[in-house]
Motif scaffolding. Structure first.
Motif, mmCIF file in Angstrom:
data_model
loop_
_atom_site.group_PDB
_atom_site.id
_atom_site.type_symbol
_atom_site.label_atom_id
_atom_site.label_comp_id
_atom_site.label_asym_id
_atom_site.label_seq_id
_atom_site.Cartn_x
_atom_site.Cartn_y
_atom_site.Cartn_z
ATOM 1 N N ALA A 1 -2.865 -0.999 -3.067
ATOM 2 C CA ALA A 1 -3.795 -0.259 -2.212
ATOM 3 C C ALA A 1 -3.235 1.132 -1.952
ATOM 4 O O ALA A 1 -2.040 1.400 -2.167
ATOM 5 N N VAL A 2 -4.105 2.021 -1.495
ATOM 6 C CA VAL A 2 -3.697 3.339 -1.018
ATOM 7 C C VAL A 2 -4.313 3.535 0.360
ATOM 8 O O VAL A 2 -5.512 3.280 0.558
ATOM 9 N N THR A 3 -3.493 3.973 1.315
ATOM 10 C CA THR A 3 -3.957 4.242 2.677
ATOM 11 C C THR A 3 -4.008 5.743 2.908
ATOM 12 O O THR A 3 -3.019 6.449 2.685
ATOM 13 N N LEU A 4 -5.149 6.236 3.344
ATOM 14 C CA LEU A 4 -5.346 7.647 3.659
ATOM 15 C C LEU A 4 -5.149 7.834 5.161
ATOM 16 O O LEU A 4 -5.862 7.225 5.969
ATOM 17 N N GLY B 1 6.492 3.595 2.992
ATOM 18 C CA GLY B 1 6.807 5.005 3.111
ATOM 19 C C GLY B 1 5.629 5.921 2.819
ATOM 20 O O GLY B 1 4.490 5.497 2.665
ATOM 21 N N PHE B 2 5.919 7.221 2.746
ATOM 22 C CA PHE B 2 4.914 8.230 2.460
ATOM 23 C C PHE B 2 5.005 8.646 0.994
ATOM 24 O O PHE B 2 6.034 8.457 0.345
ATOM 25 N N GLU B 3 3.943 9.281 0.495
ATOM 26 C CA GLU B 3 4.005 9.755 -0.887
ATOM 27 C C GLU B 3 5.066 10.843 -1.036
ATOM 28 O O GLU B 3 5.671 10.996 -2.093
ATOM 29 N N THR B 4 5.326 11.571 0.050
ATOM 30 C CA THR B 4 6.378 12.582 -0.012
ATOM 31 C C THR B 4 7.750 11.930 -0.222
ATOM 32 O O THR B 4 8.609 12.475 -0.912
ATOM 33 N N SER B 5 7.939 10.741 0.371
ATOM 34 C CA SER B 5 9.194 10.012 0.158
ATOM 35 C C SER B 5 9.305 9.543 -1.285
ATOM 36 O O SER B 5 10.384 9.572 -1.887
ATOM 37 N N GLY C 1 -2.592 14.751 6.697
ATOM 38 C CA GLY C 1 -3.498 15.891 6.637
ATOM 39 C C GLY C 1 -4.921 15.552 6.234
ATOM 40 O O GLY C 1 -5.744 16.461 6.077
ATOM 41 N N HIS C 2 -5.225 14.275 6.070
ATOM 42 C CA HIS C 2 -6.564 13.913 5.603
ATOM 43 C C HIS C 2 -7.633 14.199 6.655
ATOM 44 O O HIS C 2 -7.428 13.962 7.848
ATOM 45 N N ASP C 3 -8.765 14.730 6.165
ATOM 46 C CA ASP C 3 -9.935 14.948 7.003
ATOM 47 C C ASP C 3 -11.119 14.243 6.340
ATOM 48 O O ASP C 3 -10.953 13.516 5.356
ATOM 49 N N GLU C 4 -12.302 14.439 6.859
ATOM 50 C CA GLU C 4 -13.460 13.721 6.335
ATOM 51 C C GLU C 4 -13.709 14.049 4.861
ATOM 52 O O GLU C 4 -14.066 13.173 4.070
ATOM 53 N N ARG C 5 -13.523 15.298 4.469
ATOM 54 C CA ARG C 5 -13.761 15.682 3.081
ATOM 55 C C ARG C 5 -12.755 15.019 2.149
ATOM 56 O O ARG C 5 -13.121 14.494 1.093
ATOM 57 N N SER C 6 -11.479 15.031 2.535
ATOM 58 C CA SER C 6 -10.468 14.449 1.644
ATOM 59 C C SER C 6 -10.560 12.926 1.628
ATOM 60 O O SER C 6 -10.222 12.297 0.616
ATOM 61 N N THR D 1 0.821 -1.204 0.000
ATOM 62 C CA THR D 1 0.000 0.000 0.000
ATOM 63 C C THR D 1 0.853 1.253 0.000
ATOM 64 O O THR D 1 1.844 1.355 0.733
ATOM 65 N N ALA D 2 0.465 2.200 -0.852
ATOM 66 C CA ALA D 2 1.022 3.548 -0.765
ATOM 67 C C ALA D 2 0.412 4.218 0.457
ATOM 68 O O ALA D 2 -0.696 3.873 0.887
ATOM 69 N N TRP D 3 1.130 5.183 1.010
ATOM 70 C CA TRP D 3 0.670 5.855 2.232
ATOM 71 C C TRP D 3 0.481 7.331 1.931
ATOM 72 O O TRP D 3 1.432 8.043 1.648
ATOM 73 N N SER D 4 -0.755 7.779 1.961
ATOM 74 C CA SER D 4 -1.091 9.151 1.577
ATOM 75 C C SER D 4 -1.281 10.027 2.805
ATOM 76 O O SER D 4 -2.168 9.786 3.619
ATOM 77 N N SER D 5 -0.454 11.070 2.901
ATOM 78 C CA SER D 5 -0.578 12.023 4.001
ATOM 79 C C SER D 5 -1.078 13.391 3.532
ATOM 80 O O SER D 5 -1.557 14.185 4.339
ATOM 81 N N LEU D 6 -0.967 13.661 2.237
ATOM 82 C CA LEU D 6 -1.372 14.958 1.690
ATOM 83 C C LEU D 6 -2.817 14.885 1.206
ATOM 84 O O LEU D 6 -3.156 14.019 0.401
ATOM 85 N N PRO D 7 -3.671 15.791 1.662
ATOM 86 C CA PRO D 7 -5.104 15.705 1.357
ATOM 87 C C PRO D 7 -5.446 16.230 -0.035
ATOM 88 O O PRO D 7 -6.221 17.184 -0.196
ATOM 89 N N SER D 8 -4.887 15.601 -1.044
ATOM 90 C CA SER D 8 -5.123 15.986 -2.427
ATOM 91 C C SER D 8 -5.722 14.813 -3.181
ATOM 92 O O SER D 8 -5.074 13.777 -3.346
ATOM 93 N N ALA D 9 -6.952 14.966 -3.658
ATOM 94 C CA ALA D 9 -7.610 13.887 -4.394
ATOM 95 C C ALA D 9 -6.865 13.575 -5.685
ATOM 96 O O ALA D 9 -6.798 12.412 -6.101
#
Length: 261
Positions: free
Chosen positions: A34-37, A232-236, A43-48, A13-21
């Motif tokens: 997979a992708v994990t939010l 890792g994170f998507e930033t990595s 930074g993910h919230d209910e909307r993202s 799974t990729a690990w998503s920390s940035l709340p960008s669709a």
């Protein structure tokens, strides 16, 4: 996702920390299973999460959400939004595990409230009763094991009906392992404990996942019995890709571009 893991597959799974669709959508087009939010430290919230789950599912990838600490209300909300699995941090006791499972599962395992219209719609599923009959088995509740207390209580956590498996957080575990002296997710003298977690989880007939800060550690974790591995994170990923491009530009190396300009 549940069927893949229970059949013995290993999922990355990729690990998503940035709340960008848009970025989540791009992650879902890559080779990750997979992708994990991440709502806990990301930074993910209910909307993202709402938007991100749509992007992941539309790309036919497995969708995972890590909720904030203690936010069991978000467990059922994320499942209603379409998540395949929920990772709950800081599950340190049987009591914590029971509260998490209660929010994740419909009766008789838990008390999850009915409202999964969007989850059904995103997957083109019809028939509420058919969905209800399969939901407890097909959506996963994964308890994070990341403290000494959680390791001590592992047997009790695994025994909770509705807990489908565990997910190891080696960074936090290393802080407790060293009594707050350092953070080191690759700590050598912690690896026996991590292997024990995987072994006990598999012996209990449940699923084991782990966060792998360095991709080169993934084969070792797979050998231990972990089947869901976060890399890792998507930033990595972005930083590593940028470094590779810069090196190629300086050295004249050829890079094969997929979907480049």
């Amino acid at each position: 996702m549940a069927n893949l893991l229970r059949s013995g597959d290993t999922l990355l799974t990729a690990w998503s920390s940035l709340p960008s669709a848009d970025l989540v959508d791009h992650l879902a087009t890559t080779g990750f299973d997979a992708v994990t939010l991440d709502m806990q430290h990301g930074g993910h919230d209910e909307r993202s999460v709402w938007d991100g789950l749509s992007a992941i599912i539309n790309r036919q990838k497995c969708a995972v959400v890590r909720i904030p600490v203690g936010r069991n209300d978000m467990t059922s909300r994320a499942l209603d939004m379409g998540a395949d699995a929920i990772i709950a941090p800081m599950i340190n006791s049987e009591e914590d595990a029971r509260a998490f499972a209660d929010a994740a599962k419909y009766p008789p395992l838990g008390s999850r409230s009915w409202g999964a219209t969007r989850a059904q719609s995103l997957r083109g599923l019809e028939g509420g009763n058919k969905f209800l009959a399969s939901a407890n088995n097909e959506t996963l509740a994964l308890a994070m094991i990341e403290t000494r207390e959680a390791v001590t209580a592992l047997d009790d956590i695994l025994a909770v009906d509705g807990i489908d498996g565990v997910f190891v957080g080696p960074s936090d575990l290393s802080i407790g392992w060293t009594n707050g002296d350092r953070v080191d997710p690759t700590l050598d003298d912690m690896m026996k404990a991590i292997a024990m977690i995987a072994s006990k989880t598999r012996d209990a007939g449940k699923l084991a996942g782990i966060f792998s800060m360095n991709p080169s550690d993934a084969p070792r974790f797979t050998q231990m019995g972990f089947q869901l591995i976060a890399l890792g994170f998507e930033t990595s990923l972005i930083s590593a890709g940028a470094q590779r491009f810069i090196k190629a530009a300086k050295d004249g190396d050829q890079i094969d571009l997929d979907g480049g300009y």
